[in-house]
Enzyme design. Structure first.
Site, PDB file in Angstrom:
ATOM      1  N   ASP A  30      46.531  22.060 102.488  1.00  0.00           N
ATOM      2  CA  ASP A  30      47.123  22.751 101.340  1.00  0.00           C
ATOM      3  C   ASP A  30      48.235  21.865 100.776  1.00  0.00           C
ATOM      4  OD1 ASP A  30      48.337  24.895  99.616  1.00  0.00           O
ATOM      5  OD2 ASP A  30      47.012  26.185 100.791  1.00  0.00           O
ATOM      6  N   ASP A  53      46.044  17.251  98.238  1.00  0.00           N
ATOM      7  CA  ASP A  53      45.741  17.605  96.851  1.00  0.00           C
ATOM      8  C   ASP A  53      44.228  17.492  96.705  1.00  0.00           C
ATOM      9  OD1 ASP A  53      45.240  17.712  94.125  1.00  0.00           O
ATOM     10  OD2 ASP A  53      46.671  16.141  93.578  1.00  0.00           O
ATOM     11  N   VAL A  54      43.542  18.610  96.502  1.00  0.00           N
ATOM     12  CA  VAL A  54      42.074  18.594  96.509  1.00  0.00           C
ATOM     13  C   VAL A  54      41.480  17.853  95.320  1.00  0.00           C
ATOM     14  CG1 VAL A  54      41.895  20.711  97.853  1.00  0.00           C
ATOM     15  CG2 VAL A  54      41.862  20.843  95.336  1.00  0.00           C
ATOM     16  N   TYR A  99      37.675  29.347  83.908  1.00  0.00           N
ATOM     17  CA  TYR A  99      37.448  29.871  85.257  1.00  0.00           C
ATOM     18  C   TYR A  99      35.976  30.215  85.437  1.00  0.00           C
ATOM     19  CZ  TYR A  99      38.270  32.523  89.541  1.00  0.00           C
ATOM     20  OH  TYR A  99      38.249  32.965  90.839  1.00  0.00           O
ATOM     21  N   LYS A 122      33.715  28.205  88.242  1.00  0.00           N
ATOM     22  CA  LYS A 122      33.128  28.924  89.374  1.00  0.00           C
ATOM     23  C   LYS A 122      31.605  28.998  89.266  1.00  0.00           C
ATOM     24  CE  LYS A 122      36.793  29.847  91.804  1.00  0.00           C
ATOM     25  NZ  LYS A 122      36.971  29.259  93.160  1.00  0.00           N
ATOM     26  N   ILE A 165      40.292  40.334  94.858  1.00  0.00           N
ATOM     27  CA  ILE A 165      40.864  40.354  96.204  1.00  0.00           C
ATOM     28  C   ILE A 165      42.389  40.330  96.109  1.00  0.00           C
ATOM     29  CG2 ILE A 165      40.885  39.233  98.461  1.00  0.00           C
ATOM     30  CD1 ILE A 165      38.111  40.262  97.574  1.00  0.00           C
ATOM     31  N   THR A 187      45.258  38.891  96.816  1.00  0.00           N
ATOM     32  CA  THR A 187      45.799  37.613  97.280  1.00  0.00           C
ATOM     33  C   THR A 187      47.103  37.311  96.542  1.00  0.00           C
ATOM     34  OG1 THR A 187      44.664  36.342  95.566  1.00  0.00           O
ATOM     35  CG2 THR A 187      43.451  36.742  97.636  1.00  0.00           C
TER      36      THR A 187
END
Length: 260
Positions: free
Chosen positions: A37, A63-64, A159, A163, A194, A196
């Site tokens: 993360d 960092d993805v 988004y 996705k 969800i 989160t």
């Protein structure tokens, strides 16, 4: 119960939300979890919880969206553990506000697609390379998409696109592995709404956060939001050998949201 006993699992977005829930549950079921993360203090806190419960884990900053970061992460994993069996790609982001397509900002589009879709590509590419070095190869890649990777919603085009891209990209990788005889299964999970930190931040921007939360609850056929653990248990199944015949599939966990 040891459903993933002895397996090495790499989990992105592991400092909070779904990623943290996945790390805790897989650790309880016997996996060694490598948590990645950008929120290092929170990530170390989750790791401490796992160790307090008798689990085993490791945390690293990642960092993805950085290919070099992924290359370095896999070198670290392979030098420390010598193999990799599970990738759960939870890192993600969403819009700061809803916008009509002609008013959407390109910078926001690029930021969302970079984390959600480019990040999934890089995760899959580099984790798959590491998995192929394991002996024997027995891998499971789980990419977290969304119900909004299956159905549209006004005002969140980037988004939706990112996705949806995760969904179909994962199917392509699953078929490539099957065709080449690489024993790595690739599947997607499609959470509904969800509870989160990402959702809580969105609710906090509302003039009446509690009323907004009640509206979200009312949208769910089951009458309430999902919890991160609801998704993590689905990931546990796909990560385990119980799902050895499951690849290229979509696991929808949404309280009936898109069944209507």
């Amino acid at each position: 119960m040891g459903r993933v006993e002895g397996k090495i699992a790499f989990i992105t977005g592991a400092a909070s939300g779904i990623g943290a829930a996945c790390a805790k549950i897989l650790a309880r079921e016997g996996a060694t979890v490598v948590m990645a993360d950008l929120q290092d203090e929170m990530g170390q806190g989750v790791l401490a919880e796992i160790r307090d419960e008798g689990g085993d884990g490791h945390y690293l900053h990642l960092d993805v969206t950085s290919e070099q970061g992924w290359a370095n992460a896999m070198v670290e994993v392979m030098s420390k553990f010598g193999e990799l069996h599970i990738l759960i790609n939870c890192a993600g982001t969403t819009h700061s506000k809803s916008s009509f397509p002609s008013e959407a900002e390109f910078d926001e589009w690029r930021s969302i697609v970079s984390v959600n879709l480019d990040g999934t590509f890089l995760a899959t590419k580099h984790a798959l390379g590491a998995m192929k070095k394991s002996d024997p190869v027995n891998g499971s890649i789980i990419n977290i998409s969304s119900v909004y990777g299956m159905v549209g919603l006004p005002g969140i085009g980037a988004y939706n696109a990112s996705k949806g891209g995760v969904r179909i990209y994962s199917k392509s990788v699953a078929l490539s592995c099957a065709q080449e005889g690489v024993n790595v299964r690739v599947n997607t999970i499609h959470p509904g709404i969800i509870d989160t930190p990402l959702l809580q931040r969105a609710l906090s921007r509302n003039p009446d956060p509690e009323a907004a939360r009640m509206r979200y609850d009312s949208l769910q056929p089951v009458g309430h939001l999902g919890q991160p653990e609801d998704i993590a248990y689905g990931a546990l199944y796909l990560a385990s050998d119980e799902a050895k015949f499951v690849t290229g599939a979509e696991l929808v966990i949404d309280g009936g949201y898109i069944a209507r």
